[in-house]
Design a protein around this motif. Structure first.
Motif, short mmCIF file in Angstrom:
data_model
loop_
_atom_site.label_atom_id
_atom_site.label_comp_id
_atom_site.label_asym_id
_atom_site.label_seq_id
_atom_site.Cartn_x
_atom_site.Cartn_y
_atom_site.Cartn_z
N ILE A 11 -78.64 -21.16 -9.66
CA ILE A 11 -77.88 -19.97 -10.06
C ILE A 11 -76.37 -20.14 -9.89
O ILE A 11 -75.62 -19.21 -10.15
CB ILE A 11 -78.35 -18.74 -9.26
N GLU A 12 -75.92 -21.34 -9.50
CA GLU A 12 -74.50 -21.55 -9.21
C GLU A 12 -73.58 -21.15 -10.36
O GLU A 12 -72.49 -20.65 -10.14
CB GLU A 12 -74.22 -23.01 -8.83
N ASN A 13 -74.03 -21.37 -11.59
CA ASN A 13 -73.19 -21.03 -12.75
C ASN A 13 -73.41 -19.61 -13.25
O ASN A 13 -72.76 -19.19 -14.20
CB ASN A 13 -73.44 -22.03 -13.88
N LEU A 14 -74.33 -18.88 -12.61
CA LEU A 14 -74.64 -17.53 -13.06
C LEU A 14 -73.90 -16.46 -12.27
O LEU A 14 -73.85 -15.30 -12.70
CB LEU A 14 -76.15 -17.28 -12.98
N ILE A 15 -73.36 -16.82 -11.11
CA ILE A 15 -72.60 -15.87 -10.29
C ILE A 15 -71.26 -16.51 -9.93
O ILE A 15 -71.16 -17.74 -9.82
CB ILE A 15 -73.35 -15.45 -9.02
N PRO A 16 -70.24 -15.71 -9.72
CA PRO A 16 -68.93 -16.28 -9.38
C PRO A 16 -68.81 -16.72 -7.92
O PRO A 16 -67.95 -17.52 -7.58
CB PRO A 16 -67.94 -15.15 -9.69
N GLN A 17 -69.67 -16.24 -7.04
CA GLN A 17 -69.59 -16.56 -5.63
C GLN A 17 -70.00 -18.02 -5.40
O GLN A 17 -70.85 -18.55 -6.10
CB GLN A 17 -70.48 -15.65 -4.79
N LYS A 18 -69.39 -18.62 -4.39
CA LYS A 18 -69.69 -20.01 -4.02
C LYS A 18 -70.06 -20.06 -2.55
O LYS A 18 -69.69 -19.20 -1.76
CB LYS A 18 -68.49 -20.91 -4.30
N SER A 19 -70.78 -21.12 -2.17
CA SER A 19 -71.18 -21.31 -0.79
C SER A 19 -69.92 -21.33 0.10
O SER A 19 -68.90 -21.86 -0.30
CB SER A 19 -71.92 -22.63 -0.67
N PRO A 20 -69.96 -20.70 1.24
CA PRO A 20 -71.10 -20.14 1.97
C PRO A 20 -71.30 -18.64 1.71
O PRO A 20 -71.95 -17.96 2.49
CB PRO A 20 -70.70 -20.37 3.43
N PHE A 21 -70.75 -18.14 0.62
CA PHE A 21 -70.77 -16.70 0.37
C PHE A 21 -71.83 -16.29 -0.64
O PHE A 21 -71.78 -15.21 -1.19
CB PHE A 21 -69.38 -16.25 -0.08
N VAL A 22 -72.81 -17.13 -0.90
CA VAL A 22 -73.88 -16.81 -1.85
C VAL A 22 -75.00 -16.07 -1.12
O VAL A 22 -75.51 -16.55 -0.12
CB VAL A 22 -74.41 -18.08 -2.53
N MET A 23 -75.37 -14.88 -1.63
CA MET A 23 -76.37 -14.03 -1.00
C MET A 23 -77.58 -13.78 -1.90
O MET A 23 -78.32 -12.82 -1.70
CB MET A 23 -75.76 -12.68 -0.60
N VAL A 24 -77.79 -14.64 -2.90
CA VAL A 24 -78.99 -14.61 -3.74
C VAL A 24 -79.45 -16.06 -3.94
O VAL A 24 -78.62 -16.95 -4.05
CB VAL A 24 -78.77 -13.92 -5.10
N ASP A 25 -80.76 -16.27 -3.92
CA ASP A 25 -81.31 -17.62 -4.09
C ASP A 25 -81.97 -17.84 -5.45
O ASP A 25 -81.98 -18.94 -5.96
CB ASP A 25 -82.40 -17.91 -3.03
N ALA A 26 -82.57 -16.77 -5.98
CA ALA A 26 -83.37 -16.95 -7.19
C ALA A 26 -83.38 -15.68 -8.04
O ALA A 26 -83.28 -14.57 -7.53
CB ALA A 26 -84.80 -17.33 -6.83
N LEU A 27 -83.51 -15.90 -9.33
CA LEU A 27 -83.70 -14.82 -10.30
C LEU A 27 -85.20 -14.77 -10.60
O LEU A 27 -85.78 -15.74 -11.08
CB LEU A 27 -82.90 -15.13 -11.57
N LEU A 28 -85.83 -13.64 -10.27
CA LEU A 28 -87.28 -13.50 -10.43
C LEU A 28 -87.67 -12.72 -11.68
O LEU A 28 -88.74 -12.94 -12.25
CB LEU A 28 -87.88 -12.80 -9.21
N GLY A 29 -86.83 -11.76 -12.09
CA GLY A 29 -87.14 -10.91 -13.24
C GLY A 29 -85.88 -10.43 -13.90
O GLY A 29 -84.85 -10.26 -13.24
#
Length: 143
Positions: A11-29
């Motif tokens: 999901i790195e290219n789907l959200i603007p946030q970058k590590s260590p500030f990423v608070m989602v791991d997967a898109l389920l639906g």
């Protein structure tokens, strides 16, 4: 809502946030008006305090779930994910905090979208499918 046959975990290219500030791991639906994300609570998370994900971490997870919806929608249209921010939070109710190694699922329902402003109702569930947090939030795409 369409649950995906296979969760999207890159999901790195789907959200603007970058590590260590990423608070989602997967898109389920995903659908035009809904999204479901998941997130595993880790000890290395910047919002991990007192053996749980803090209230700030839950709120950021909610906002990033909305960002994931926008980013995936842009991806489907062949465009890069935009940067956005929380415009306002009308209500937040946090009933409990998720513990280390727990996987939370966050559902966002888009109520209204107009000129880059999105009004959403968000619910977070723990691994037992119990509601642990809710909010009504506006997010804004930066121009």
């Amino acid at each position: 809502m369409n649950l995906l046959d296979t969760p999207i975990t890159t999901i790195e290219n789907l959200i603007p946030q970058k590590s260590p500030f990423v608070m989602v791991d997967a898109l389920l639906g995903f659908s035009d008006t809904q999204i479901v994300s998941s997130f595993k609570i880790s000890e290395s998370n910047i919002f991990f305090k007192n053996h749980t994900l803090s209230e700030s971490g839950i709120i950021e997870n909610m906002a990033q779930t909305v960002a994931l919806h926008t980013g995936y929608d842009y991806y489907l249209k062949g465009q890069p994910a935009p940067t956005g921010y929380i415009g306002s939070i009308k209500e937040v109710h946090i009933l409990s905090l998720p513990a280390l190694d727990e996987i939370i699922n966050t559902e966002a329902h888009i109520l209204q979208e107009f000129m880059g402003v999105t009004l959403v109702e968000i619910t977070v569930f723990n691994s037992k499918k119990e509601k642990i947090a809710t909010s009504t939030m506006k997010t804004v795409i930066a121009k």
